[in-house]
Design an enzyme around this catalytic site. Structure first.
Site, short mmCIF file in Angstrom:
data_model
loop_
_atom_site.label_atom_id
_atom_site.label_comp_id
_atom_site.label_asym_id
_atom_site.label_seq_id
_atom_site.Cartn_x
_atom_site.Cartn_y
_atom_site.Cartn_z
CE LYS A 195 -3.20 3.20 3.15
NZ LYS A 195 -3.39 2.47 4.20
CG ASP A 200 -5.43 8.83 4.28
OD1 ASP A 200 -6.74 8.94 3.95
OD2 ASP A 200 -5.75 7.66 5.43
CE LYS A 207 -6.11 9.05 7.83
NZ LYS A 207 -6.66 8.25 8.41
CG ASP A 218 -2.40 5.20 5.13
OD1 ASP A 218 -1.46 4.90 5.63
OD2 ASP A 218 -2.65 6.02 4.04
CG ASP A 277 -9.70 7.97 6.86
OD1 ASP A 277 -8.55 7.89 6.18
OD2 ASP A 277 -9.79 7.24 8.21
CD GLU A 279 -7.12 5.37 2.29
OE1 GLU A 279 -5.67 4.95 2.43
OE2 GLU A 279 -7.73 5.36 3.19
NE ARG A 281 -10.95 -1.10 4.58
CZ ARG A 281 -11.46 -1.61 5.59
NH1 ARG A 281 -12.18 -2.05 5.80
NH2 ARG A 281 -10.87 -0.47 6.69
#
Length: 428
Positions: A195, A200, A207, A218, A277, A279, A281
């Protein structure tokens, strides 16, 4: 240049004047670290953090007792994201010095890459840094393809495109092939999927600042899995391995994805977005579909995927999920051999069914009725692994990054996990 502070190792207790529990002391020659045989590597790392905190930026690891692991433990604690540090390393044999040099090159690359500001490290820059690292250690044994922007949509990488389309910096898929055999038809032993969310914001499920301020990190899973492949190569990896990095920004704009959107994946799965949020996956799914198509013996994905894993384990352990008990135990054995901390968390068949949607086959997040967020995230990913019961490991990288310094780590990236994954790749 300042004169180096000598750092020596001792198996004797510190002089009583330093206190009954003293683990280091100062003498005429420099600083002595007093090993007690209980947690020597941890003791060295914590002492190094204190030495750095004292403003000592030039040290010489001197005397007897030093080896690769002890020197590395010192550097793990001594290194920080600000300023320069100089270490004069102890005398080691050729094999130990080579191992130390490779750790310094590759794991420092991982830490520095994760620590880089998002403004400097977008999706394309992350992919290119990975290419540069791996070409640097493997040369012509590496080939790669970078797909970005609208080309992703046209080639049906719709999870990655959906998440990344809201940014002016286009999303990127890096597909890299390490093939040391020279045979273009050689079977693929392992596929690694990372990933690479380079920032993010949470998207429209935005967030709070307190949870967004570390989100340059991230992409820690992508950096970790890239470093693991590079490190395995330096340890003699002689099997074909493919790497997929799913890189994007998750930002808010007029073109960003929205709650209620439905993503149609190439394997036939449909996913309703109920939390922008969640995202990570969504982008990993595209990489896992490609990985499964290679029919490898082993698939490993690595991601800073859930806050739930950090709630369970803090920043001290990486969370491990798998349906394959034997493979999970092999990974844990590799972690023990490398002195890195992994902990297996539950993943059962019922977790795959805890993502109900009224409009698609899957929801991208579990409802309040299913609060095991790290396990349901792993369950989500399993829908994109063809043979998810065998040969697949999911690593939720809880220990990748620390927002603030602690007694053994500076603030920022740790590099933990690189050696464990490399150990697993080269164990057979």
């Amino acid at each position: 240049m300042t004169e180096a502070m000598k750092i020596t190792l001792s198996t004797l207790p510190a002089d009583a004047r330093w206190g009954e529990k003293a683990t280091w002391s100062i003498n005429n020659d420099g600083i002595a670290l007093h090993l007690n045989g209980k947690d020597d590597l941890g003791l060295i790392q914590r002492a190094a953090r204190k030495i750095d905190g004292m403003g000592i930026k030039h040290v010489a690891l001197s005397g007897e007792g030093w080896n690769t692991d002890r020197a590395w433990a010192f550097w793990a604690g001594y290194k920080g994201p600000k300023g320069q540090r100089q270490v004069e390393w102890p005398t080691l044999d050729d094999a130990q010095r080579s191992e130390l040099d490779n750790r310094l090159t590759i794991i420092d690359w991982v830490r520095d890459t994760i620590n880089a500001p998002a403004e400097e490290l977008g999706p394309e820059q992350l992919a290119q840094r990975a290419v540069d690292l791996l070409c640097g250690v493997a040369g012509e044994k590496v080939s790669y393809r970078i797909t970005k922007g609208e080309d992703l949509r046209e080639q049906n990488y719709l999870g990655l495109h959906t998440v990344g389309r809201g940014s002016e910096r286009p999303p990127v898929l890096l597909a890299l092939d390490y093939n040391p055999t020279g045979d273009k038809d050689a079977p693929v032993y392992a596929c690694l999927v990372g990933k690479g969310i380079t920032f993010d914001s949470g998207g429209y499920s935005i967030k709070q600042s307190a949870f967004m301020d570390s989100m340059k990190s991230d992409m820690g899973g992508a950096a970790t899995i890239t470093g693991a492949l590079a490190f395995a190569i330096t340890r003699g990896l002689n099997k074909r391995v493919k790497l997929y990095l799913c890189c994007a920004d998750n930002l808010i704009s007029g073109n960003a994805f929205k709650l209620g959107d439905i993503i149609h994946y190439r394997n036939g799965k449909t996913v309703e977005v109920m939390n922008t949020d969640a995202e990570g996956r969504l982008v990993l799914a595209d990489g896992l579909i490609d990985a499964s198509a290679q029919k490898p013996a082993l698939i490993i994905d690595a991601a800073t995927l859930t806050g739930a894993a950090k709630t369970a384990l803090g920043n001290d352990y990486h969370a491990l999920f798998s349906f394959d008990d034997a493979l999970a135990n092999r990974l844990l054995a590799s972690a023990q051999a490398e002195n890195e901390a992994f902990w297996r968390l539950p993943l059962a068949e019922f977790h795959r069914n805890q993502l109900p949607s009224n409009f698609a086959e899957l929801n991208n997040t579990g409802s309040a009725a299913y609060p095991a967020g790290a396990s349901t995230a792993a369950g989500f990913l399993s829908h994109f692994v063809e043979n998810y019961h065998q040969g697949w490991l999911h690593i939720d990288c809880s220990a990748t990054y620390r927002k603030s310094a602690v007694e053994q780590w500076s603030a920022g990236a740790t590099g933990l996990g690189v050696r464990t994954i490399a150990n697993l790749l080269t164990a057979e």
